[in-house]
Design a protein around this motif. Structure first.
Motif, short mmCIF file in Angstrom:
data_model
loop_
_atom_site.label_atom_id
_atom_site.label_comp_id
_atom_site.label_asym_id
_atom_site.label_seq_id
_atom_site.Cartn_x
_atom_site.Cartn_y
_atom_site.Cartn_z
N VAL A 77 0.83 -1.20 0.00
CA VAL A 77 0.00 0.00 0.00
C VAL A 77 0.87 1.26 0.00
O VAL A 77 0.60 2.21 -0.73
CB VAL A 77 -0.98 -0.01 1.20
CG1 VAL A 77 -1.71 1.32 1.33
CG2 VAL A 77 -1.98 -1.14 1.05
N VAL A 78 1.94 1.27 0.80
CA VAL A 78 2.85 2.42 0.80
C VAL A 78 3.43 2.64 -0.59
O VAL A 78 3.47 3.77 -1.09
CB VAL A 78 3.98 2.24 1.84
CG1 VAL A 78 5.10 3.22 1.60
CG2 VAL A 78 3.45 2.41 3.24
N CYS A 79 3.90 1.57 -1.22
CA CYS A 79 4.49 1.70 -2.56
C CYS A 79 3.48 2.26 -3.55
O CYS A 79 3.81 3.15 -4.35
CB CYS A 79 5.02 0.35 -3.04
SG CYS A 79 6.50 -0.16 -2.16
N HIS A 80 2.25 1.77 -3.52
CA HIS A 80 1.23 2.27 -4.43
C HIS A 80 0.92 3.74 -4.16
O HIS A 80 0.75 4.52 -5.11
CB HIS A 80 -0.05 1.44 -4.35
CG HIS A 80 0.04 0.15 -5.10
ND1 HIS A 80 -0.02 0.08 -6.47
CD2 HIS A 80 0.21 -1.12 -4.68
CE1 HIS A 80 0.10 -1.17 -6.86
NE2 HIS A 80 0.25 -1.92 -5.77
N LEU A 81 0.84 4.11 -2.91
CA LEU A 81 0.54 5.52 -2.59
C LEU A 81 1.69 6.44 -2.98
O LEU A 81 1.47 7.56 -3.43
CB LEU A 81 0.23 5.67 -1.10
CG LEU A 81 -1.10 5.09 -0.63
CD1 LEU A 81 -1.23 5.20 0.88
CD2 LEU A 81 -2.27 5.77 -1.32
N LEU A 82 2.92 5.97 -2.83
CA LEU A 82 4.07 6.80 -3.19
C LEU A 82 4.21 6.94 -4.70
O LEU A 82 4.46 8.03 -5.22
CB LEU A 82 5.36 6.21 -2.61
CG LEU A 82 5.53 6.33 -1.10
CD1 LEU A 82 6.77 5.55 -0.65
CD2 LEU A 82 5.62 7.78 -0.67
N LEU A 87 1.88 10.60 -3.30
CA LEU A 87 1.85 11.19 -1.97
C LEU A 87 3.27 11.28 -1.41
O LEU A 87 4.17 10.55 -1.83
CB LEU A 87 1.01 10.33 -1.02
CG LEU A 87 -0.50 10.37 -1.19
CD1 LEU A 87 -1.16 9.44 -0.20
CD2 LEU A 87 -1.03 11.77 -1.01
N ARG A 88 3.45 12.15 -0.45
CA ARG A 88 4.74 12.24 0.24
C ARG A 88 4.84 11.07 1.22
O ARG A 88 3.85 10.38 1.49
CB ARG A 88 4.85 13.57 0.95
CG ARG A 88 4.83 14.74 -0.06
CD ARG A 88 4.96 16.06 0.62
NE ARG A 88 6.25 16.22 1.28
CZ ARG A 88 7.32 16.77 0.72
NH1 ARG A 88 7.24 17.19 -0.52
NH2 ARG A 88 8.44 16.90 1.40
N ALA A 89 6.02 10.84 1.76
CA ALA A 89 6.27 9.66 2.58
C ALA A 89 5.43 9.63 3.86
O ALA A 89 4.88 8.58 4.22
CB ALA A 89 7.75 9.57 2.92
N SER A 93 2.70 6.72 4.62
CA SER A 93 2.92 5.76 5.70
C SER A 93 1.81 5.82 6.74
O SER A 93 1.42 4.79 7.29
CB SER A 93 4.29 5.98 6.35
OG SER A 93 4.37 7.27 6.90
N MET A 94 1.28 6.99 7.01
CA MET A 94 0.20 7.10 7.98
C MET A 94 -1.09 6.45 7.46
O MET A 94 -1.79 5.78 8.21
CB MET A 94 -0.06 8.56 8.34
CG MET A 94 1.11 9.23 9.05
SD MET A 94 1.68 8.36 10.51
CE MET A 94 0.35 8.68 11.63
N LEU A 95 -1.40 6.66 6.18
CA LEU A 95 -2.58 6.01 5.60
C LEU A 95 -2.40 4.50 5.54
O LEU A 95 -3.35 3.74 5.77
CB LEU A 95 -2.85 6.56 4.20
CG LEU A 95 -3.40 7.97 4.13
CD1 LEU A 95 -3.42 8.47 2.69
CD2 LEU A 95 -4.80 8.02 4.74
N SER A 96 -1.20 4.06 5.26
CA SER A 96 -0.94 2.62 5.18
C SER A 96 -0.98 1.95 6.54
O SER A 96 -1.24 0.75 6.63
CB SER A 96 0.42 2.37 4.51
OG SER A 96 0.41 2.91 3.22
N LEU A 97 -0.72 2.71 7.58
CA LEU A 97 -0.81 2.16 8.93
C LEU A 97 -2.23 1.67 9.22
O LEU A 97 -2.42 0.64 9.86
CB LEU A 97 -0.40 3.22 9.95
CG LEU A 97 -0.35 2.77 11.41
CD1 LEU A 97 0.69 1.66 11.58
CD2 LEU A 97 -0.01 3.95 12.29
#
Length: 115
Positions: A77-82, A87-89, A93-97
């Motif tokens: 999920v982090v990779c897809h959002l980045l 998105l910024r890191a 990371s907060m959304l992926s949490l």
């Protein structure tokens, strides 16, 4: 206090064994992979079996597997959002949490939870 000393010694010995195994394998990135989580998990499970029995260790291993699967989902999920959402890191990371929490607790609920 003794449990911590044993955990330190057993964990260190297993980390060293996995580091030697990783040094033999190719590519060299396996050395870091084998030197971290598997050795700590094995030391923790060994102590859990010794102190609390096999049933407790089985419950702990299920929790470790749920956490590992949730971590993999978090990473994807982090990779897809980045990459895709740009998105910024920190926001990624907060959304992926949230995804990690949903997957981890969902898997634990499916497995019967902690008893």
């Amino acid at each position: 206090m003794t449990e911590y000393v044993v955990r330190f010694l057993v964990g260190g010995a297993i980390v060293s064994a996995f580091a030697m195994l990783g040094d033999v394998l190719r590519p060299k990135s396996f050395a870091g992979l084998f030197g971290a989580a598997p050795s700590v998990a094995l030391a923790t499970l060994g102590i859990a079996v010794y102190r609390h029995g096999a049933g407790y260790a089985a419950m702990q291993s299920r929790s470790m597997m749920a956490g590992a699967i949730a971590l993999a989902v978090y990473a994807v999920v982090v990779c897809h959002l980045l990459v895709r959402a740009r998105l910024r890191a920190l926001p990624a990371s907060m959304l992926s949490l949230f995804a990690w929490l949903v997957v981890a607790f969902g898997l634990l609920a499916l497995a019967g939870g902690q008893s």
